[in-house]
Design an enzyme around this catalytic site. Structure first.
Site, PDB file in Angstrom:
ATOM      1  N   LYS A 162      58.619  71.925   4.750  1.00  0.00           N
ATOM      2  CA  LYS A 162      57.339  71.223   4.979  1.00  0.00           C
ATOM      3  C   LYS A 162      56.764  71.598   6.343  1.00  0.00           C
ATOM      4  O   LYS A 162      55.592  71.945   6.483  1.00  0.00           O
ATOM      5  CB  LYS A 162      57.536  69.705   4.934  1.00  0.00           C
ATOM      6  CG  LYS A 162      56.346  68.911   5.484  1.00  0.00           C
ATOM      7  CD  LYS A 162      56.594  67.424   5.448  1.00  0.00           C
ATOM      8  CE  LYS A 162      57.382  66.881   6.570  1.00  0.00           C
ATOM      9  NZ  LYS A 162      56.643  66.643   7.815  1.00  0.00           N
ATOM     10  N   ASN A 163      57.611  71.550   7.384  1.00  0.00           N
ATOM     11  CA  ASN A 163      57.117  71.728   8.754  1.00  0.00           C
ATOM     12  C   ASN A 163      56.819  73.180   9.108  1.00  0.00           C
ATOM     13  O   ASN A 163      56.407  73.473  10.219  1.00  0.00           O
ATOM     14  CB  ASN A 163      58.095  71.097   9.736  1.00  0.00           C
ATOM     15  CG  ASN A 163      58.060  69.583   9.611  1.00  0.00           C
ATOM     16  OD1 ASN A 163      57.173  69.027   8.970  1.00  0.00           O
ATOM     17  ND2 ASN A 163      59.034  68.926  10.200  1.00  0.00           N
ATOM     18  N   CYS A 200      51.566  56.098  14.846  1.00  0.00           N
ATOM     19  CA  CYS A 200      52.621  56.536  13.934  1.00  0.00           C
ATOM     20  C   CYS A 200      53.829  55.625  14.139  1.00  0.00           C
ATOM     21  O   CYS A 200      54.075  55.170  15.249  1.00  0.00           O
ATOM     22  CB  CYS A 200      52.991  57.989  14.235  1.00  0.00           C
ATOM     23  SG  CYS A 200      54.431  58.554  13.327  1.00  0.00           S
ATOM     24  N   ARG A 210      52.776  59.276  19.923  1.00  0.00           N
ATOM     25  CA  ARG A 210      52.485  60.672  19.540  1.00  0.00           C
ATOM     26  C   ARG A 210      51.085  61.117  19.978  1.00  0.00           C
ATOM     27  O   ARG A 210      50.252  61.478  19.142  1.00  0.00           O
ATOM     28  CB  ARG A 210      52.703  60.887  18.051  1.00  0.00           C
ATOM     29  CG  ARG A 210      54.116  60.546  17.617  1.00  0.00           C
ATOM     30  CD  ARG A 210      54.371  60.839  16.172  1.00  0.00           C
ATOM     31  NE  ARG A 210      54.503  62.276  15.890  1.00  0.00           N
ATOM     32  CZ  ARG A 210      54.791  62.755  14.675  1.00  0.00           C
ATOM     33  NH1 ARG A 210      54.935  61.919  13.669  1.00  0.00           N
ATOM     34  NH2 ARG A 210      54.909  64.045  14.484  1.00  0.00           N
ATOM     35  N   ASP A 246      64.799  64.954  13.482  1.00  0.00           N
ATOM     36  CA  ASP A 246      64.522  64.696  12.072  1.00  0.00           C
ATOM     37  C   ASP A 246      65.785  64.503  11.234  1.00  0.00           C
ATOM     38  O   ASP A 246      65.696  64.237  10.041  1.00  0.00           O
ATOM     39  CB  ASP A 246      63.681  65.834  11.478  1.00  0.00           C
ATOM     40  CG  ASP A 246      62.289  65.894  12.099  1.00  0.00           C
ATOM     41  OD1 ASP A 246      61.613  66.920  11.919  1.00  0.00           O
ATOM     42  OD2 ASP A 246      61.902  64.936  12.777  1.00  0.00           O
ATOM     43  N   ARG A 270      56.659  62.367   0.939  1.00  0.00           N
ATOM     44  CA  ARG A 270      55.892  63.198   1.865  1.00  0.00           C
ATOM     45  C   ARG A 270      56.673  64.432   2.282  1.00  0.00           C
ATOM     46  O   ARG A 270      56.097  65.455   2.626  1.00  0.00           O
ATOM     47  CB  ARG A 270      55.537  62.399   3.127  1.00  0.00           C
ATOM     48  CG  ARG A 270      54.608  61.224   2.873  1.00  0.00           C
ATOM     49  CD  ARG A 270      54.074  60.720   4.183  1.00  0.00           C
ATOM     50  NE  ARG A 270      53.538  61.827   4.959  1.00  0.00           N
ATOM     51  CZ  ARG A 270      53.157  61.699   6.227  1.00  0.00           C
ATOM     52  NH1 ARG A 270      53.304  60.536   6.832  1.00  0.00           N
ATOM     53  NH2 ARG A 270      52.675  62.728   6.888  1.00  0.00           N
TER      54      ARG A 270
HETATM   55  C1  EPZ Z   1      56.882  68.096  14.733  1.00  0.00           C
HETATM   56  O1  EPZ Z   1      56.024  67.020  15.123  1.00  0.00           O
HETATM   57  C2  EPZ Z   1      57.385  67.755  13.329  1.00  0.00           C
HETATM   58  N1  EPZ Z   1      56.255  67.630  12.430  1.00  0.00           N
HETATM   59  C3  EPZ Z   1      58.158  66.442  13.372  1.00  0.00           C
HETATM   60  O2  EPZ Z   1      58.710  66.205  12.075  1.00  0.00           O
HETATM   61  C4  EPZ Z   1      59.314  66.577  14.342  1.00  0.00           C
HETATM   62  O3  EPZ Z   1      59.969  65.348  14.468  1.00  0.00           O
HETATM   63  C5  EPZ Z   1      58.792  67.005  15.729  1.00  0.00           C
HETATM   64  O4  EPZ Z   1      58.011  68.207  15.623  1.00  0.00           O
HETATM   65  C6  EPZ Z   1      59.923  67.278  16.708  1.00  0.00           C
HETATM   66  O5  EPZ Z   1      60.798  68.213  16.214  1.00  0.00           O
HETATM   67  C7  EPZ Z   1      55.706  68.754  11.908  1.00  0.00           C
HETATM   68  O6  EPZ Z   1      56.107  69.866  12.168  1.00  0.00           O
HETATM   69  C8  EPZ Z   1      54.562  68.567  10.964  1.00  0.00           C
HETATM   70  P1  EPZ Z   1      56.105  67.341  19.086  1.00  0.00           P
HETATM   71  P2  EPZ Z   1      55.078  67.152  16.410  1.00  0.00           P
HETATM   72  O7  EPZ Z   1      54.709  67.714  19.451  1.00  0.00           O
HETATM   73  O8  EPZ Z   1      54.575  68.529  16.509  1.00  0.00           O
HETATM   74  C9  EPZ Z   1      55.196  64.251  22.625  1.00  0.00           C
HETATM   75  C10 EPZ Z   1      59.218  65.016  10.113  1.00  0.00           C
HETATM   76  O9  EPZ Z   1      60.000  64.061   9.967  1.00  0.00           O
HETATM   77  N2  EPZ Z   1      53.861  64.876  22.716  1.00  0.00           N
HETATM   78  O10 EPZ Z   1      57.161  68.343  19.277  1.00  0.00           O
HETATM   79  O11 EPZ Z   1      54.089  66.046  16.340  1.00  0.00           O
HETATM   80  C11 EPZ Z   1      55.397  63.495  21.308  1.00  0.00           C
HETATM   81  O12 EPZ Z   1      54.856  62.216  21.374  1.00  0.00           O
HETATM   82  C12 EPZ Z   1      58.291  65.045  11.353  1.00  0.00           C
HETATM   83  O13 EPZ Z   1      59.137  65.965   9.352  1.00  0.00           O
HETATM   84  C13 EPZ Z   1      53.009  64.480  23.732  1.00  0.00           C
HETATM   85  O14 EPZ Z   1      53.342  63.625  24.557  1.00  0.00           O
HETATM   86  O15 EPZ Z   1      56.130  66.831  17.568  1.00  0.00           O
HETATM   87  C14 EPZ Z   1      56.912  63.512  21.179  1.00  0.00           C
HETATM   88  O16 EPZ Z   1      57.458  62.478  21.924  1.00  0.00           O
HETATM   89  C15 EPZ Z   1      58.320  63.768  12.119  1.00  0.00           C
HETATM   90  N3  EPZ Z   1      51.765  65.040  23.783  1.00  0.00           N
HETATM   91  C16 EPZ Z   1      57.290  64.862  21.772  1.00  0.00           C
HETATM   92  O17 EPZ Z   1      56.193  65.271  22.599  1.00  0.00           O
HETATM   93  C17 EPZ Z   1      51.360  66.007  22.894  1.00  0.00           C
HETATM   94  O18 EPZ Z   1      50.220  66.479  22.976  1.00  0.00           O
HETATM   95  C18 EPZ Z   1      57.568  65.954  20.749  1.00  0.00           C
HETATM   96  O19 EPZ Z   1      56.484  65.998  19.851  1.00  0.00           O
HETATM   97  C19 EPZ Z   1      52.240  66.412  21.876  1.00  0.00           C
HETATM   98  C20 EPZ Z   1      53.502  65.829  21.808  1.00  0.00           C
END
Ligand code: EPZ
Length: 432
Positions: free
Chosen positions: A22-23, A123, A128, A315, A412
């Site tokens: 998915k990701n 979320c 996020r 995850d 999902r």
């Molecule tokens: C991706 O989310 C995945 N989703 C998530 O999987 C996964 O948990 C996550 O990466 C971490 O591995 C998809 O790929 C669609 P991040 P993403 O940006 O990109 C903070 C699942 O279960 N952050 O790496 O949204 C954020 O809040 C899902 O399949 C900021 O502060 O994750 C988090 O604490 C859930 N500002 C951390 O960084 C930003 O602009 C990591 O988030 C962006 C992120």
């Protein structure tokens, strides 16, 4: 609303294949906005999130459809036909269904010089924010305005082209790295991303971008370099196997004390999980594209700390907690990526798990079945995608029946999970 009914106490045995990731599929489908033409993909998982992405792409003016019908057992083939977009606005009604919709920002901005994308909103697992995505677009020269719940992004220059730049992410972000990498492919000059995310899904996206004619190097490391080009062309690609689904299926075998082989996966995408399962006492065999867990009913508690790849994936944290809730001993589970990813704790406690949750640390005192201790089936509530998977895993070993409500969360991110578990001998039914 669908729910999942699970009769616990059946040992899982046999082999099962992993679906596409998915990701990886989500960012790759959004990257099609960078190039007109017919994009063809195989091994695309049949998930709600893919349908939401298709709906969003269609709202922008693309054609997006499954090449083969659901009944056809062949590899899931998906097509996106892109001509000049009829809209550059990703509407709230579509974005609120799936946060990853923010990944259309970079491609539209780079290709058309403007994009209007609804802010994703809250979320269950954390606030996020998308500040790092927006700062990255600004670094490439875009003007960003937040108005009425929307991100309004424009490239001011007459050229309408972004300009390459060096971006150091203060926090490792998967989505931020993906959005910036896509935007930089059509920017003027070179972009360097430092402290980039190294997830296998980043590598998969970079490979698709390069197959469209982009010049991305260093992906899979913390420094990615993108030399912008004037134009990209639609291409063909097979999506990576889903390591999180593979890990979930491997834990399903482990928790029931079964002998399970997960096929069509990339074992080394899960080194952190395999290391922890071995530390817990499981014998794990790794093949080129398979992982096998051998029976062990006397596994012990181990501590885990989630962190960006290649460390333990957030995850799989909830699923591993379900396993630790029936291990021998006490484990400490630390969640460092998301600030609110313990929603499954109270539901596992409804099944009799002995857990003390703190802010981002949970202490799990295991109830090993070989000592006559056990979880007990009960109705529970899914709160997010991975939490729902952990409740299904716990239900596989809880005495009696567990009913997981709101399994739309599960749909999902898992393609027919109950069918795959039934194939391994689980007594699990989808109930409406
Ligand atoms: C991706 O989310 C995945 N989703 C998530 O999987 C996964 O948990 C996550 O990466 C971490 O591995 C998809 O790929 C669609 P991040 P993403 O940006 O990109 C903070 C699942 O279960 N952050 O790496 O949204 C954020 O809040 C899902 O399949 C900021 O502060 O994750 C988090 O604490 C859930 N500002 C951390 O960084 C930003 O602009 C990591 O988030 C962006 C992120």
């Amino acid at each position: 609303m669908d729910k999942m009914a699970i009769k616990g106490g059946f040992t899982l045995n046999g082999s099962v294949a992993t679906s596409g990731a998915k990701n990886s599929a989500l960012p790759i489908l959004f990257s099609t906005l960078l190039a007109e033409g017919e994009h063809q993909f195989s091994n695309v998982p049949r998930l709600k999130d893919i349908d939401s992405t298709a709906e969003l792409l269609r709202s922008l003016g693309c054609e997006a459809y499954w090449k083969n019908s659901k009944e056809n057992s062949g590899p899931n083939e998906f097509v996106v036909k892109v001509e000049k977009l009829k809209s550059l606005e990703a509407h709230y009604d579509l974005v609120r269904k799936m946060r990853a919709s923010i990944l259309c920002l970079g491609p539209m901005l780079a290709k058309y010089g403007e994009a209007v994308v609804s802010l994703p909103g809250g979320c269950a697992i954390g606030t996020r924010p998308i500040d790092l995505h927006l700062d990255a677009m600004k670094a490439l020269g875009a003007e960003i305005e937040l108005k009425d719940g929307y991100v309004i992004a424009r490239v001011p220059q007459a050229s309408k082209r972004l300009k390459g730049a060096n971006v150091l992410f203060e926090k490792t972000t998967v989505g931020g790295t993906e959005n910036l990498m896509m935007a930089a492919t059509l920017a003027e000059g070179v972009t360097t991303i430092e402290n980039a995310a190294k997830e296998p899904e980043i590598v998969d996206l970079a490979r698709y971008l390069n197959s469209m004619g982009a010049k991305v190097t260093g992906y899979g490391t913390s420094v990615i370099r993108i030399e912008g080009v004037a134009k990209l062309a639609a291409s063909k690609y097979e999506i990576l196997p889903d390591r999180i689904e593979a890990g979930t299926l491997l834990i399903a075998g482990a928790i029931t004390g079964g002998d399970v082989t997960v096929e069509k996966c990339n074992p080394h995408d899960l080194d952190a999980l395999v290391t922890k399962l071995r530390e817990s006492g499981f014998k794990i065999d790794l093949g080129a594209n398979s992982m096998r867990v051998h029976p062990n009913t006397k596994f012990v508690a181990v501590d885990i700390t989630t962190a960006p790849h290649p460390l333990f994936p957030t995850d799989l944290q909830a699923q591993f907690m379900a396993l630790m809730s029936v291990a021998e001993g006490t484990s400490v589970i630390s969640e460092t990526v998301f600030e609110n990813r313990f929603m499954h704790v109270t539901e596992l406690m409804r099944l009799g798990a002995d857990i003390t949750p703190k802010t981002q640390v949970a202490v799990v005192r295991g109830k090993p079945m070989h000592q006559g201790k056990f979880l007990t089936g009960a109705p529970v509530m899914a709160t997010d995608l991975r939490a729902s998977a952990s409740l299904v895993l716990a239900g596989l070993v809880a005495h009696g029946e567990t009913v997981v409500n709101r399994i739309y969360h599960l749909d999902r991110g898992y393609e027919q999970l109950e069918v795959k578990l039934q194939k391994l001998g689980a007594q699990i039914q989808r109930a409406n």
